[in-house]
Design a protein around this motif. Sequence first.
Motif, PDB file in Angstrom:
ATOM      1  N   ALA A 151     -30.998  43.899 -91.879  1.00  0.00           N
ATOM      2  CA  ALA A 151     -32.044  43.578 -91.107  1.00  0.00           C
ATOM      3  C   ALA A 151     -32.832  44.475 -90.291  1.00  0.00           C
ATOM      4  CB  ALA A 151     -32.305  42.261 -90.255  1.00  0.00           C
ATOM      5  N   LEU A 152     -31.786  45.152 -89.566  1.00  0.00           N
ATOM      6  CA  LEU A 152     -32.587  46.071 -88.773  1.00  0.00           C
ATOM      7  C   LEU A 152     -32.610  47.568 -89.155  1.00  0.00           C
ATOM      8  CD1 LEU A 152     -31.032  44.758 -85.294  1.00  0.00           C
ATOM      9  CD2 LEU A 152     -33.369  44.144 -86.438  1.00  0.00           C
ATOM     10  N   GLU A 153     -31.644  47.878 -89.990  1.00  0.00           N
ATOM     11  CA  GLU A 153     -31.460  49.464 -90.375  1.00  0.00           C
ATOM     12  C   GLU A 153     -31.709  49.829 -91.746  1.00  0.00           C
ATOM     13  OE1 GLU A 153     -31.333  52.024 -88.493  1.00  0.00           O
ATOM     14  OE2 GLU A 153     -30.855  50.779 -86.658  1.00  0.00           O
ATOM     15  N   ASN A 154     -32.197  48.586 -92.621  1.00  0.00           N
ATOM     16  CA  ASN A 154     -32.389  48.658 -94.081  1.00  0.00           C
ATOM     17  C   ASN A 154     -33.742  47.964 -94.515  1.00  0.00           C
ATOM     18  OD1 ASN A 154     -32.303  49.250 -96.650  1.00  0.00           O
ATOM     19  ND2 ASN A 154     -29.980  48.766 -97.069  1.00  0.00           N
ATOM     20  N   PHE A 155     -34.966  48.250 -94.090  1.00  0.00           N
ATOM     21  CA  PHE A 155     -35.886  47.619 -94.184  1.00  0.00           C
ATOM     22  C   PHE A 155     -36.364  47.334 -95.678  1.00  0.00           C
ATOM     23  CE2 PHE A 155     -40.527  47.460 -94.396  1.00  0.00           C
ATOM     24  CZ  PHE A 155     -40.948  46.360 -93.840  1.00  0.00           C
ATOM     25  N   ALA A 156     -36.313  48.259 -96.454  1.00  0.00           N
ATOM     26  CA  ALA A 156     -36.615  48.038 -97.821  1.00  0.00           C
ATOM     27  C   ALA A 156     -35.720  47.044 -98.597  1.00  0.00           C
ATOM     28  CB  ALA A 156     -36.433  49.492 -98.584  1.00  0.00           C
ATOM     29  N   ALA A 157     -34.324  47.377 -98.417  1.00  0.00           N
ATOM     30  CA  ALA A 157     -33.481  46.493 -98.995  1.00  0.00           C
ATOM     31  C   ALA A 157     -33.556  44.936 -98.417  1.00  0.00           C
ATOM     32  CB  ALA A 157     -31.971  46.671 -98.893  1.00  0.00           C
ATOM     33  N   PHE A 158     -33.962  44.825 -97.208  1.00  0.00           N
ATOM     34  CA  PHE A 158     -33.925  43.340 -96.486  1.00  0.00           C
ATOM     35  C   PHE A 158     -35.181  42.813 -96.759  1.00  0.00           C
ATOM     36  CE2 PHE A 158     -34.464  40.671 -92.949  1.00  0.00           C
ATOM     37  CZ  PHE A 158     -33.385  39.825 -92.937  1.00  0.00           C
ATOM     38  N   LEU A 159     -36.309  43.438 -96.963  1.00  0.00           N
ATOM     39  CA  LEU A 159     -37.414  42.944 -97.563  1.00  0.00           C
ATOM     40  C   LEU A 159     -37.240  42.453 -98.957  1.00  0.00           C
ATOM     41  CD1 LEU A 159     -40.714  42.405 -96.794  1.00  0.00           C
ATOM     42  CD2 LEU A 159     -41.236  44.676 -97.590  1.00  0.00           C
ATOM     43  N   GLY A 160     -36.509  43.113 -99.791  1.00  0.00           N
ATOM     44  CA  GLY A 160     -36.346  42.779-101.338  1.00  0.00           C
ATOM     45  C   GLY A 160     -35.325  41.297-101.106  1.00  0.00           C
ATOM     46  N   LEU A 161     -34.448  41.470-100.284  1.00  0.00           N
ATOM     47  CA  LEU A 161     -33.539  40.460-100.230  1.00  0.00           C
ATOM     48  C   LEU A 161     -34.277  39.047 -99.748  1.00  0.00           C
ATOM     49  CD1 LEU A 161     -30.394  41.822 -98.725  1.00  0.00           C
ATOM     50  CD2 LEU A 161     -30.580  40.602-100.752  1.00  0.00           C
ATOM     51  N   ALA A 162     -35.159  39.150 -98.560  1.00  0.00           N
ATOM     52  CA  ALA A 162     -36.003  38.119 -98.340  1.00  0.00           C
ATOM     53  C   ALA A 162     -36.897  37.524 -99.487  1.00  0.00           C
ATOM     54  CB  ALA A 162     -36.894  38.495 -97.174  1.00  0.00           C
ATOM     55  N   PHE A 163     -37.646  38.341-100.240  1.00  0.00           N
ATOM     56  CA  PHE A 163     -38.405  38.100-101.395  1.00  0.00           C
ATOM     57  C   PHE A 163     -37.186  37.351-102.323  1.00  0.00           C
ATOM     58  CE2 PHE A 163     -41.546  41.534-100.472  1.00  0.00           C
ATOM     59  CZ  PHE A 163     -42.464  40.168 -99.978  1.00  0.00           C
ATOM     60  N   PHE A 164     -36.116  37.792-102.699  1.00  0.00           N
ATOM     61  CA  PHE A 164     -35.364  37.024-103.707  1.00  0.00           C
ATOM     62  C   PHE A 164     -34.759  35.920-102.931  1.00  0.00           C
ATOM     63  CE2 PHE A 164     -30.572  36.332-104.050  1.00  0.00           C
ATOM     64  CZ  PHE A 164     -30.613  36.192-105.411  1.00  0.00           C
ATOM     65  N   GLY A 165     -34.595  35.635-101.649  1.00  0.00           N
ATOM     66  CA  GLY A 165     -34.124  34.264-101.167  1.00  0.00           C
ATOM     67  C   GLY A 165     -35.380  33.226-101.508  1.00  0.00           C
ATOM     68  N   LEU A 166     -36.454  33.650-101.320  1.00  0.00           N
ATOM     69  CA  LEU A 166     -37.705  32.613-101.634  1.00  0.00           C
ATOM     70  C   LEU A 166     -37.622  32.598-102.981  1.00  0.00           C
ATOM     71  CD1 LEU A 166     -40.464  34.045 -99.337  1.00  0.00           C
ATOM     72  CD2 LEU A 166     -38.841  32.329 -98.741  1.00  0.00           C
ATOM     73  N   ALA A 167     -37.515  33.430-103.945  1.00  0.00           N
ATOM     74  CA  ALA A 167     -37.665  33.241-105.239  1.00  0.00           C
ATOM     75  C   ALA A 167     -36.523  32.328-105.879  1.00  0.00           C
ATOM     76  CB  ALA A 167     -37.541  34.658-105.990  1.00  0.00           C
ATOM     77  N   ALA A 168     -35.189  32.595-105.036  1.00  0.00           N
ATOM     78  CA  ALA A 168     -34.137  31.426-105.682  1.00  0.00           C
ATOM     79  C   ALA A 168     -34.347  30.167-105.731  1.00  0.00           C
ATOM     80  CB  ALA A 168     -32.697  32.121-104.967  1.00  0.00           C
ATOM     81  N   SER A 169     -34.975  29.800-104.326  1.00  0.00           N
ATOM     82  CA  SER A 169     -35.349  28.432-104.067  1.00  0.00           C
ATOM     83  C   SER A 169     -36.528  27.809-105.001  1.00  0.00           C
ATOM     84  CB  SER A 169     -35.715  28.086-102.580  1.00  0.00           C
ATOM     85  OG  SER A 169     -36.874  29.041-102.268  1.00  0.00           O
ATOM     86  N   ASP A 170     -37.535  28.832-105.199  1.00  0.00           N
ATOM     87  CA  ASP A 170     -38.498  28.410-106.234  1.00  0.00           C
ATOM     88  C   ASP A 170     -37.865  28.379-107.707  1.00  0.00           C
ATOM     89  OD1 ASP A 170     -40.880  28.046-104.634  1.00  0.00           O
ATOM     90  OD2 ASP A 170     -41.097  30.112-104.564  1.00  0.00           O
ATOM     91  N   VAL A 171     -36.883  29.036-108.148  1.00  0.00           N
ATOM     92  CA  VAL A 171     -36.463  28.969-109.448  1.00  0.00           C
ATOM     93  C   VAL A 171     -35.928  27.591-109.828  1.00  0.00           C
ATOM     94  CG1 VAL A 171     -34.642  29.686-110.897  1.00  0.00           C
ATOM     95  CG2 VAL A 171     -36.045  31.277-109.829  1.00  0.00           C
ATOM     96  N   VAL A 172     -35.004  27.045-108.611  1.00  0.00           N
ATOM     97  CA  VAL A 172     -34.462  25.793-108.598  1.00  0.00           C
ATOM     98  C   VAL A 172     -35.742  24.795-108.921  1.00  0.00           C
ATOM     99  CG1 VAL A 172     -33.317  23.917-107.626  1.00  0.00           C
ATOM    100  CG2 VAL A 172     -32.450  26.375-107.510  1.00  0.00           C
ATOM    101  N   ARG A 173     -36.677  24.812-107.947  1.00  0.00           N
ATOM    102  CA  ARG A 173     -37.687  23.841-107.996  1.00  0.00           C
ATOM    103  C   ARG A 173     -38.331  23.992-109.228  1.00  0.00           C
ATOM    104  NH1 ARG A 173     -39.255  26.375-103.167  1.00  0.00           N
ATOM    105  NH2 ARG A 173     -38.642  25.227-101.415  1.00  0.00           N
ATOM    106  N   PHE A 174     -38.336  25.063-110.134  1.00  0.00           N
ATOM    107  CA  PHE A 174     -39.348  25.169-111.164  1.00  0.00           C
ATOM    108  C   PHE A 174     -38.420  24.504-112.454  1.00  0.00           C
ATOM    109  CE2 PHE A 174     -40.338  28.324-114.790  1.00  0.00           C
ATOM    110  CZ  PHE A 174     -41.123  27.796-115.281  1.00  0.00           C
ATOM    111  N   VAL A 175     -37.110  24.975-112.652  1.00  0.00           N
ATOM    112  CA  VAL A 175     -36.133  24.592-113.583  1.00  0.00           C
ATOM    113  C   VAL A 175     -35.802  23.146-113.628  1.00  0.00           C
ATOM    114  CG1 VAL A 175     -34.060  25.130-114.961  1.00  0.00           C
ATOM    115  CG2 VAL A 175     -35.516  27.070-113.909  1.00  0.00           C
ATOM    116  N   SER A 176     -35.452  22.830-112.424  1.00  0.00           N
ATOM    117  CA  SER A 176     -34.880  21.400-112.409  1.00  0.00           C
ATOM    118  C   SER A 176     -35.574  20.425-111.590  1.00  0.00           C
ATOM    119  CB  SER A 176     -33.363  21.693-111.092  1.00  0.00           C
ATOM    120  OG  SER A 176     -32.613  22.550-111.858  1.00  0.00           O
TER     121      SER A 176
END
Length: 390
Positions: A151-176
């Motif tokens: 979070a504090l030393e890899n801003f680009a990767a953490f920003l991508g991980l945050a978007f991934f976390g949000l997307a993962a929950s939305d995929v469950v809502r969409f498919v299931s």
Amino acid sequence: MSAVAVDDAGRRVRRRAPRTRLDAFPRDPLRRWSLRFGLAVPYLLLAWTGAATTDGANLVTPNGQLLDHVATIPWDRADPEWIGQIFPPLSTLLATLLPGGRAGLAVAGALIAGIFLQKILEIMVQRGFSRSTIVILTLAIGANPLFAYTALENFAAFLGLAFFGLAASDVVRFVSWRNTRSGFRAGMLLMLATLSDLSGLLYVTTLAVAAPFLRLARVEQKGARSANVLVIIYPTISAISAILFINFVFTGSVLTPLGRGILDGMPERLASLGALFTTPAGWLLAAPVLSAWIMAILVRRPRAILVSTLAFAAILGADVLGLLPAGSAGNSFILMTVLAIALIPTAKDRLTTVLVDIVAVLQIAIAWATAFSREIVVDWMSAVVGAFGG
């Protein structure tokens, strides 16, 4: 949300509507943002106190590399080669605009960490996890040096991980859960993850592989599984294809210099992959996958074993291709843990809940052991402890 009802005396009273699985957590916006800020506070303290010390310690971290790269970008041009220089554009532009240099990126990462953890809590509440499991898994993700370093030393990767976390929950809502809006939102979030960090391509691949194995709500519709995957990956494919097409039209080459640079060293990384799993670091890298297998068995969802295995294979492939930049640590641990939270079904009885909680506690141990096995994280922790007078 609330509803108006009439009590036994005929008076109108406001009652809180029953929670649905699509409700935000907490439902009140003020409480929700207060929770996000509260979760961000420990990381803000680390960012405020430790950034100057880690900068003075000359640690080569992804944030330092990002700022060095931004300093070399000419902002008075807009040709295809320049587009390749600023890719991934979202994190590059944010690093340019955010004040404070390394400290500014650390503070931004800390604030994103608060939002990220609140959304992870929200996913678990919506999926009906027990309170004990919610607490343990939240600690497993957020209360360890791997998460704090990322979070504090890899801003680009953490920003991508945050978007991934949000997307993962939305995929469950969409498919299931048949929530079409969540499907389109998941596709856009994955595109933003890819435009934030090269690892975003890994996240898109992971969810594209996982989606067909989720419980399908639209079983009566032929071709629903493939259509779901297309909705999820289409925005990312469109964005990347447009960049490659522009590069080909104006330069005659599909790959940008960045793309060619990433592929450099691929044979060496592939050759060293087998030796990785003969070391403690390699065993710890595979440990979250084994935990996901155990959880899948406990909740009687054997298909999740295949999903976690394919996701781990995607992580290894991304490492070989050079999509995980030098100085990264904890990306695979966070990815696998978020994937387990989003995809593994809720425990149905008390015994299963207790067993799942035990596996979740093991995740905490894995995270700390992995942190102490990574030299860059150990050096970062030493610098931070020194900043607090330790």
